[in-house]
Enzyme design. Structure first.
Site, mmCIF file in Angstrom:
data_model
loop_
_atom_site.group_PDB
_atom_site.id
_atom_site.type_symbol
_atom_site.label_atom_id
_atom_site.label_comp_id
_atom_site.label_asym_id
_atom_site.label_seq_id
_atom_site.Cartn_x
_atom_site.Cartn_y
_atom_site.Cartn_z
ATOM 1 N N HIS A 94 0.704 -1.259 -0.255
ATOM 2 C CA HIS A 94 -0.352 -0.038 -0.374
ATOM 3 C C HIS A 94 1.232 0.828 -0.071
ATOM 4 O O HIS A 94 1.968 1.449 0.729
ATOM 5 C CB HIS A 94 -0.986 -0.058 1.301
ATOM 6 C CG HIS A 94 -1.252 0.955 1.865
ATOM 7 N ND1 HIS A 94 -2.425 2.376 1.202
ATOM 8 C CD2 HIS A 94 -1.000 1.445 3.462
ATOM 9 C CE1 HIS A 94 -2.801 2.858 1.827
ATOM 10 N NE2 HIS A 94 -1.729 2.830 3.381
ATOM 11 N N TYR A 135 -6.246 9.324 2.163
ATOM 12 C CA TYR A 135 -5.551 9.874 3.356
ATOM 13 C C TYR A 135 -4.758 10.714 3.491
ATOM 14 O O TYR A 135 -3.551 10.390 2.782
ATOM 15 C CB TYR A 135 -5.956 8.519 4.681
ATOM 16 C CG TYR A 135 -4.689 7.674 4.623
ATOM 17 C CD1 TYR A 135 -3.314 7.899 5.391
ATOM 18 C CD2 TYR A 135 -4.880 6.344 4.006
ATOM 19 C CE1 TYR A 135 -2.887 7.097 5.546
ATOM 20 C CE2 TYR A 135 -3.956 5.519 4.759
ATOM 21 C CZ TYR A 135 -2.605 5.977 4.730
ATOM 22 O OH TYR A 135 -1.431 5.159 5.004
ATOM 23 N N ASP A 194 -26.176 -20.394 19.753
ATOM 24 C CA ASP A 194 -27.464 -21.321 19.997
ATOM 25 C C ASP A 194 -27.914 -22.024 19.338
ATOM 26 O O ASP A 194 -27.591 -22.356 17.862
ATOM 27 C CB ASP A 194 -28.566 -20.145 20.277
ATOM 28 C CG ASP A 194 -29.428 -19.568 18.751
ATOM 29 O OD1 ASP A 194 -28.196 -19.220 18.023
ATOM 30 O OD2 ASP A 194 -30.225 -19.724 18.795
HETATM 31 P P1 FAD Z 1 4.334 -5.817 12.340
HETATM 32 O O1 FAD Z 1 4.775 -4.791 12.440
HETATM 33 O O2 FAD Z 1 4.439 -6.711 10.843
HETATM 34 O O3 FAD Z 1 5.417 -7.138 13.398
HETATM 35 C C1 FAD Z 1 5.270 -7.999 13.718
HETATM 36 C C2 FAD Z 1 6.404 -8.518 13.700
HETATM 37 O O4 FAD Z 1 6.677 -10.114 13.535
HETATM 38 C C3 FAD Z 1 7.333 -7.923 12.721
HETATM 39 O O5 FAD Z 1 8.612 -7.146 13.783
HETATM 40 C C4 FAD Z 1 8.056 -9.418 12.219
HETATM 41 O O6 FAD Z 1 9.862 -8.813 12.556
HETATM 42 C C5 FAD Z 1 8.059 -10.638 13.411
HETATM 43 N N1 FAD Z 1 7.674 -11.876 13.026
HETATM 44 C C6 FAD Z 1 7.576 -12.085 11.760
HETATM 45 N N2 FAD Z 1 7.602 -13.400 11.166
HETATM 46 C C7 FAD Z 1 8.296 -13.656 12.618
HETATM 47 C C8 FAD Z 1 9.325 -15.097 12.852
HETATM 48 N N3 FAD Z 1 9.377 -15.783 12.037
HETATM 49 N N4 FAD Z 1 9.857 -15.213 13.718
HETATM 50 C C9 FAD Z 1 10.695 -14.367 14.305
HETATM 51 N N5 FAD Z 1 9.071 -12.839 14.134
HETATM 52 C C10 FAD Z 1 8.924 -12.567 13.130
HETATM 53 N N6 FAD Z 1 -2.420 1.165 11.006
HETATM 54 C C11 FAD Z 1 -3.337 2.659 11.400
HETATM 55 O O7 FAD Z 1 -3.738 0.981 11.659
HETATM 56 N N7 FAD Z 1 -3.742 3.056 10.810
HETATM 57 C C12 FAD Z 1 -2.781 3.454 9.479
HETATM 58 O O8 FAD Z 1 -2.716 5.040 9.708
HETATM 59 C C13 FAD Z 1 -1.916 2.396 9.166
HETATM 60 N N8 FAD Z 1 -1.511 2.940 8.156
HETATM 61 C C14 FAD Z 1 -0.480 2.252 7.084
HETATM 62 C C15 FAD Z 1 0.606 2.554 6.372
HETATM 63 C C16 FAD Z 1 1.226 1.935 5.955
HETATM 64 C C17 FAD Z 1 1.626 2.031 4.555
HETATM 65 C C18 FAD Z 1 1.149 0.155 5.996
HETATM 66 C C19 FAD Z 1 1.743 -0.928 5.239
HETATM 67 C C20 FAD Z 1 0.443 0.078 7.409
HETATM 68 C C21 FAD Z 1 -0.275 1.240 7.723
HETATM 69 N N9 FAD Z 1 -0.734 0.439 8.484
HETATM 70 C C22 FAD Z 1 -2.103 1.455 9.795
HETATM 71 C C23 FAD Z 1 -1.057 -1.282 9.111
HETATM 72 C C24 FAD Z 1 -0.855 -1.540 10.195
HETATM 73 O O9 FAD Z 1 1.486 -0.696 10.019
HETATM 74 C C25 FAD Z 1 -0.729 -2.768 10.429
HETATM 75 O O10 FAD Z 1 -1.629 -3.312 10.176
HETATM 76 C C26 FAD Z 1 0.179 -3.470 12.219
HETATM 77 O O11 FAD Z 1 1.476 -2.322 12.385
HETATM 78 C C27 FAD Z 1 0.940 -4.845 12.180
HETATM 79 O O12 FAD Z 1 1.527 -4.277 13.018
HETATM 80 P P2 FAD Z 1 1.290 -6.023 14.069
HETATM 81 O O13 FAD Z 1 2.294 -5.954 15.458
HETATM 82 O O14 FAD Z 1 0.128 -7.137 13.630
HETATM 83 O O15 FAD Z 1 2.812 -6.765 13.091
#
Ligand code: FAD
Length: 827
Positions: free
Chosen positions: A222, A256, A549
């Site tokens: 995105h 946005y 239910d």
């Molecule tokens: P992540 O932050 O991706 O964390 C997951 C972690 O797991 C990572 O650090 C990764 O390294 C770790 N991991 C994965 N696999 C392994 C493994 N095998 N072993 C060890 N570690 C591992 N959301 C909003 O609410 N508002 C916004 O304005 C918004 N804007 C966005 C804009 C962009 C450009 C993008 C890309 C996303 C945006 N989002 C927004 C969405 C939001 O950023 C994500 O949904 C959110 O940050 C996800 O958080 P998380 O902790 O689930 O995942």
């Protein structure tokens, strides 16, 4: 406390560690493949816009909690939430109407907001091109999460409380023994654990694969850009990343905005979907990860952004003085229905996921998971994000890919609650499908099934239908995916006989010597009735909340057929059966099997149902031959059928079950025999109306885990004299009378204003509840809505339902509206 490993130190994983620490858990390890100061997941670059309002009550409440929590998370006097407010603008009449509808959601879920005029929008947000906008929705409590900073503060605070963090540690496998998780394998060795929670963001499906679990999410890119300084913004914000204007959504162009000091941040969904193959992301040495080099950040493709840039200069003319300075294609998760994925694996006990979660909902969902782990129940219902809500066909990579991309495309579209997917379709069809098509069925989709809502073949009936059955004209919105033909189908059901396709309803077979024990434990009714008995019962959680239910038919000593609500039920019963079998003796052995796909069901209902059936079956369908809420094997038109005497529409008749291969022959036999009685095929539109007239609750809307049976008006289904069942202890002492809120039936005073569900209900000008289910009641000639209202609001009181900003007068009415003495059903 149990030892727990959390995979992922993003906004979800760190919040979860924090919520667990708060609840006294102290044996927690958080792992991330990236370095902890910048792990490189979606959170590391999240611009952090938090718009709380959502059609889903749970998601809105998760967002509200995220705002509260991040506001209170401070260091050096600076909080992790900048409450600048949120403004969603409309440039089309359709959008403006939709924002009014959205304001209704906000009121329903307790979020303050206001519709602003064009001039008010301009005053609040001077950079807007006033000429283009018609108005907006302002929610003052929305704002910006400082997500990456929140992660660092949460790490600091939970580390101080004893949580262990290990960066640069990649999880490569999940250890298990006897279907229970025992730890994780990592690049740095094995770490034992009693519980593992995957908060791996868009890597979630990869982690799921390690245990053979389908995690239906698709990583998509995105676009997000930052501009060069905007001259008009000079000096407006002190810090380089600060903002003072509300966060802004221009959904008509899929865009946005937020400020970054005197620069602008622009997010766009206006481009083609860009699915990401994780195997092509490559590896990132920890020391190379930086703001501009991380796995969640792909190279910017300017050509995809150009239309968004033009639209931006149109709506925010001041940005014409700036340029695109920095852009990237950032990766995060999309799912088949846009919802998050939360819950414990079916395959492996102790393995949980919390994925496809936005920053917006992160703290709320983390709290829910922490509650689930520490108490067994989230206070906020998890139905909308339960990992088990999908059907098998919806878990295939093809389905996940197509529908998740579709969700990306439609993310800001104005979608009607009934709006079906255009593709993929015809995934699952009942054996009557060919006949339905011949009758001109209008199909919507649910759980992959094609479900007829009405039949064009019945249009002719409108001519003969008495005037009092004619429904009022609908407004454009409530008229979408609706047809007056449903009135004719309702009329025929109430006055003659109709055939309904009940095939898509989930059927489970519970069998084995331990079946009775399992059902006695998990349901509120006494199941020790003779074979042939059918029972309507509830499945509660240990706090008395309604998990489901179901109807339970005892087909033989050790075989029960359950009519359930979906795969969340399947997962629950399967797990409980597995535990009982594993932990017990041979007499506890019990198996749960989903029989939905191999079987089918016709609801044959109406006052002439008995006349019809006796011409095509020699079995006894009289009141003595097959009493209300009884089942027996019969033969109809040469087809072996299990007939159950019950009816969701409140008329005489039966649910007729047979195997899928016999389905069409059964349909044809009844159809042919029904001709002299004026039999029709009827669809779900009529069905929904008739069930509401009869006061039958629907799980997921009229009741969830947030409601107990007394509030829901289902006290009759709970047998408190039964020795024990899950939830019984919690219900001791509760009565309908001492419930703080009650599910009430409302009828609309003007007889014609139809609402659809989730609208706020006002009493003495205060929003006190929301509509759970609504339909036009064809028999009672009034729109009906059910709503949870405070106990102080009683039968006869006047309330108002807000629909697109308009207040509709309604009256709290005793229910059921139709046949309260049950003479029709028992006839
Ligand atoms: P992540 O932050 O991706 O964390 C997951 C972690 O797991 C990572 O650090 C990764 O390294 C770790 N991991 C994965 N696999 C392994 C493994 N095998 N072993 C060890 N570690 C591992 N959301 C909003 O609410 N508002 C916004 O304005 C918004 N804007 C966005 C804009 C962009 C450009 C993008 C890309 C996303 C945006 N989002 C927004 C969405 C939001 O950023 C994500 O949904 C959110 O940050 C996800 O958080 P998380 O902790 O689930 O995942």
């Amino acid at each position: 406390t149990p030892s727990i490993v959390i995979i992922g130190a993003g906004i979800v994983g760190t919040n979860l560690a924090d919520e667990l620490v708060t609840r006294g858990w102290n044996n927690i390890t958080v792992l991330d493949q990236g370095p902890l100061n910048m792990p490189g997941g979606s959170t590391s670059h999240a611009p952090g816009l938090v718009f709380q309002t959502n059609a889903s009550k749970s998601m809105a409440l998760f967002a509200k909690y995220t705002v509260e929590k991040l506001l209170s998370l401070t260091e050096d006097g600076v909080s992790c939430f900048n409450q600048v407010g949120g403004l969603e603008i409309a440039t089309t009449e359709t959008r403006l109407a939709d924002l009014k509808r959205k304001l209704g959601y906000a009121a329903s879920w307790g979020i303050d907001g206001k519709i602003l005029t064009r001039a008010e929008c301009k005053e609040l947000y001077p950079l807007l091109n006033e000429e283009d906008i018609l108005g907006g929705l302002h929610v003052p409590s929305d704002g910006l999460a400082r997500a990456a900073r929140a992660v660092q503060l949460l790490i600091k605070r939970t580390e101080a409380a004893g949580v262990k963090y290990r960066g640069n540690t990649t999880v490569t496998g999940i250890e298990q023994s006897g279907r229970r998780v025992t730890g994780v394998e990592t690049s740095e060795g094995t770490i034992p654990a009693d519980i593992v929670v995957s908060c791996a963001g868009f890597w979630g499906a990869k982690i799921g694969e390690m245990i053979g679990m389908s995690v239906p999410l698709l990583p998509l890119a995105h676009q997000y850009v930052k501009t060069t300084p905007v001259p008009a913004q000079k000096g407006k914000n002190e810090l380089s990343n600060d903002a003072s204007l509300p966060i802004l959504r221009h959904q008509d162009q899929d865009l946005y905005y937020r400020e970054h000091g005197d620069r602008y941040g622009i997010g766009s969904y206006a481009h083609r979907p860009m699915p990401v193959d994780l195997d092509e992301l490559g590896t990132f040495a920890p020391e190379t990860i930086s703001d501009h080099n991380m796995p969640s950040r792909l190279d910017f493709t300017l050509e995809d952004f150009l239309p968004a840039w033009e639209a931006t200069k149109q709506i925010l003319p001041a940005l014409r003085e700036s340029e695109i300075e920095d852009g990237f294609n950032g990766i995060f998760s999309f799912t088949p229905d846009g919802g998050s994925l939360v819950g414990e694996s079916k395959e492996l006990d102790g393995f949980f996921v919390a994925e496809a979660v936005w920053v917006t909902h992160s703290a709320g969902i983390a709290r829910a998971v922490a509650e689930l782990l520490t108490t067994g129940k989230s206070e906020i219902d998890l139905g909308d994000c339960d990992i088990h809500r999908f059907e098998e066909v919806q878990l295939t990579p093809e389905y996940v890919s197509e529908t998740s991309q579709q969700n990306f495309v439609e993310i800001y579209d104005v979608l009607h609650p009934l709006q079906p997917k255009l593709s993929p379709r015809n995934l699952r069809v009942s054996p009557f499908h060919a006949r339905h098509k011949q009758l001109g069925g209008f199909f919507l989709e649910g759980g992959g099934w094609e479900r007829p809502y009405w039949f064009e073949a019945n249009a002719e009936l409108l001519k003969e239908m008495p005037d009092e059955w004619q429904p009022p004209a609908r407004d454009a919105w409530s008229g979408m995916f609706s047809s007056p033909i449903a009135a004719a189908e309702a009329w025929k059901t109430r006055t003659a006989v109709a055939m309904y396709d009940m095939t898509p309803l989930k059927r489970l077979e519970v069998s084995g010597p331990g079946a009775m024990k399992l059902l006695q434990e998990l349901t509120t009714a006494d199941m020790t009735k003779k074979p042939g008995a059918v029972t309507y019962t509830l499945v509660l959680d240990h706090e008395g909340g309604i998990r489901s239910d179901i109807t339970v038919a005892r087909l033989s000593e050790d075989t029960f057929q359950l009519g359930a609500n979906g795969n969340i039920d399947t997962a629950y019963f399967e797990r409980a059966a597995r535990h009982q079998t594993e932990n017990g003796t041979a007499s506890d052995w019990v198996q749960v099997r989903d029989t939905t796909g191999g079987t089918c069901c016709i609801g044959l209902w109406g006052p002439l149902a008995r006349d019809l059936i006796s011409t095509v079956s020699s079995d006894d369908f009289s009141n003595d031959g097959l009493r209300y809420f009884r089942a027996k094997k019969v033969v109809i038109g040469g087809v072996t059928v299990t007939a159950m005497r019950l009816s969701y529409v409140g008329e005489l008749g039966w649910e007729l079950y047979t195997s899928a291969d016999n389905g069409q022959r059964l349909w044809d036999a009844l159809w042919k025999a029904g001709q002299p009685f004026g039999v029709i095929a009827a669809g779900r539109a009529a069905f929904s109306s008739l069930r509401l007239e009869k006061g039958y609750r629907s799980w997921g809307t009229d009741m969830t885990t947030e409601h107990d049976p007394l509030e829901a008006g289902l006290g009759f289904a709970v047998k408190m004299t039964k020795e024990n069942f899950v939830g019984k202890a919690a219900l001791e002492g509760r009565t309908e009378e001492n419930s703080a809120r009650r599910l009430r039936c409302l009828t609309v005073d003007d007889g014609r204003s139809i609402v659809l569900g989730k609208e706020p209900v006002f009493y003495k000008d205060q929003a006190v509840g929301y509509v759970t289910s609504a339909a036009y009641g064809y028999t009672v000639a009034k729109p009906i809505a059910y709503a949870y209202l405070p106990a102080a609001v009683s039968i006869g009181d006047s309330v108002e339902i807000e629909y697109f900003g308009r207040r509709i007068q309604a009256t709290v009415t005793a229910d059921p509206l139709y046949d309260p003495t049950m003479t029709r059903l028992r006839g």
